[in-house]
Design an enzyme around this catalytic site. Structure first.
Site, PDB file in Angstrom:
ATOM      1  N   ASP A  76     -40.847 -32.980  23.282  1.00 15.17           N
ATOM      2  CA  ASP A  76     -41.796 -32.990  24.039  1.00 15.17           C
ATOM      3  C   ASP A  76     -42.643 -31.373  23.851  1.00 15.17           C
ATOM      4  OD1 ASP A  76     -45.316 -33.396  24.927  1.00 15.17           O
ATOM      5  OD2 ASP A  76     -44.157 -32.489  26.916  1.00 15.17           O
TER       6      ASP A  76
ATOM      7  N   ASP B  45     -44.550 -29.283  20.103  1.00 17.39           N
ATOM      8  CA  ASP B  45     -45.353 -28.831  20.123  1.00 17.39           C
ATOM      9  C   ASP B  45     -44.830 -27.324  19.602  1.00 17.39           C
ATOM     10  OD1 ASP B  45     -47.169 -29.714  21.701  1.00 17.39           O
ATOM     11  OD2 ASP B  45     -47.401 -28.273  23.242  1.00 17.39           O
TER      12      ASP B  45
ATOM     13  N   LYS C   6     -28.913 -30.416  26.035  1.00 15.68           N
ATOM     14  CA  LYS C   6     -28.619 -29.823  27.040  1.00 15.68           C
ATOM     15  C   LYS C   6     -27.076 -30.193  27.433  1.00 15.68           C
ATOM     16  CE  LYS C   6     -29.463 -25.985  29.108  1.00 15.68           C
ATOM     17  NZ  LYS C   6     -29.336 -24.318  28.430  1.00 15.68           N
TER      18      LYS C   6
END
Ligand code: IPM
Ligand code: MG
Length: 365
Positions: free
Chosen positions: A247, A251, A191
């Site tokens: 993380d 998912d 980012k």
């Protein structure tokens, strides 16, 4: 070969899925003449209940003394209100740091038998989904200072996200090396339009790129990456990213392959002693019902054989057995097709039965 495996069953569905993985490992040991011994380790909620600590030092020591660690899952609603440093998840974070496993490898690959289980449009799935997320595992916001102060009569909570060049470089190298063994495309996700830590991340990745001229490096902002994973997952080969982004994205990536229950992971550091775990959680709502999918854990055990014990044939044999069981139409509840016509040709099985079928196929060879 003789190998000592530290076994963390953990909480919720952890014990049932790990038990199936151990039965598979026993069958492999039997077939290939290996001896696997298992050392039980308490971690997570069960360790809080038993020892008042999610990972007592003696338990960490057992892991450090092992050839590798196999983990089910930890956590559950029962321990939701315990203070941060004593939460079950803290045991896992301390284990990762204690073992120095900075590189977490999470494959997102669609099994052809489960293509229709993907929530994505078939036209997107047909282009192929086969990428790996290399997630930095022991740095960043997970391990920066966490505190809650009282300022001007209100609480203010702070979590620090810090990365050193060295931490970025060592995970960056794993990213490049992983890509080198695959389709040679590395996407660095950060980012950098907002965060200093991401700007440093990007700079280090580009410095490293000079050493890996055969790998094509691209950059992507994490928000765009979240979008691209559902829009055009075929574009990805290897993604390398920091702890929290990894993380979240892993998912998402697991879901587009049909079920989070199918995804294993490996975590490695400087030595061959790794930590192997499915990426799903402890699913307390279905614990003890014998309906959980043990495949993510069994595939994690296969990864342990491949990456820590140099047993590629044994790992292939497990993966082929799983594929054969899926070919035969057996499905755990999480991977049952929702379409009634497709479901009609599948057979729903529980956790124990799934393990048994995989072992039967293993033995058939
Ligand atoms: C994971 C989990 C853990 C993490 C939790 C249980 C601490 O979500 O392995 O992805 O955030 O790393
Ligand atoms: Mg997670």
């Amino acid at each position: 070969m003789n190998k000592n495996i530290a076994v963390i069953r953990g909480d919720g569905i952890g014990p049932e899925i790990v038990n199936q993985a151990l039965l598979v490992l026993n069958a492999v040991a039997d077939m290939y003449g290996h001896t696997f011994t298992y050392d039980d380790v308490d971690m997570g909620g069960c360790a809080i209940d038993k020892w008042g600590d999610p990972l007592p030092q003696a338990m960490l020591d057992k892991c450090l003394a092992s050839d590798s660690v196999l983990l089910g899952a930890v956590g559950g609603n029962k321990w939701n209100d315990v203070p941060g440093p004593m939460r079950p998840e803290k045991g896992l974070l301390r284990l990762r740091v204690g073992m120095g496993v900075y590189s977490n490898n999470r494959p997102a690959k669609i099994w052809k038998q489960l293509a229709s289980a993907s929530p994505l449009k078939q036209s997107i799935v047909d282009k192929g989904i086969d990428f790996i997320i290399v997630r930095e595992l022991i740095g960043g916001i997970y391990f920066g200072e966490h505190k809650t102060d009282e300022i001007d009569g209100q609480k203010v909570a702070t979590d620090i996200l810090a990365y050193s060049e060295e931490e970025i470089e060592r995970i960056g190298r794993i990213g490049f090396e992983t890509a080198r063994k695959r389709r040679k495309q590395l996407c660095s996700v950060e980012k950098s339009n907002v965060l200093d830590s991401s700007r440093l991340w990007k700079a280090v990745m580009h410095r490293l790129a000079a050493e890996y001229p055969d790998v094509e490096l691209t950059d992507m902002l994490v928000d765009n990456c979240a979008m691209q994973i559902v829009k055009n997952p075929a574009q990805f080969d290897v993604i390398v990213t920091e702890n929290m982004f990894g993380d979240i994205l892993s998912d998402e990536a697991s879901m587009i392959t049909g079920s989070i229950g199918m995804i294993p992971s490996s975590s490695l550091g400087k030595t061959s002693c790794g930590l192997y775990e499915p990426i799903h959680g402890s699913a307390p709502d279905i614990a003890g019902m014998d309906v959980a999918n043990p495949i993510g854990t069994i595939l994690s055990a296969a990864m342990m054989l491949r990456y820590s014990f140099d047993m590629a044939d044994e790992a292939d044999c497990i993966e082929n057995a799983i594929s054969a069981v899926l070919d035969d139409g057996y499905r755990s509840a999480d991977i049952m097709p929702s379409d009634p016509t497709e479901a009609a040709v599948c057979k729903k099985v529980g956790c124990t039965e799934m393990g048994k079928l995989i072992i039967e196929h293993l033995r058939k060879g």
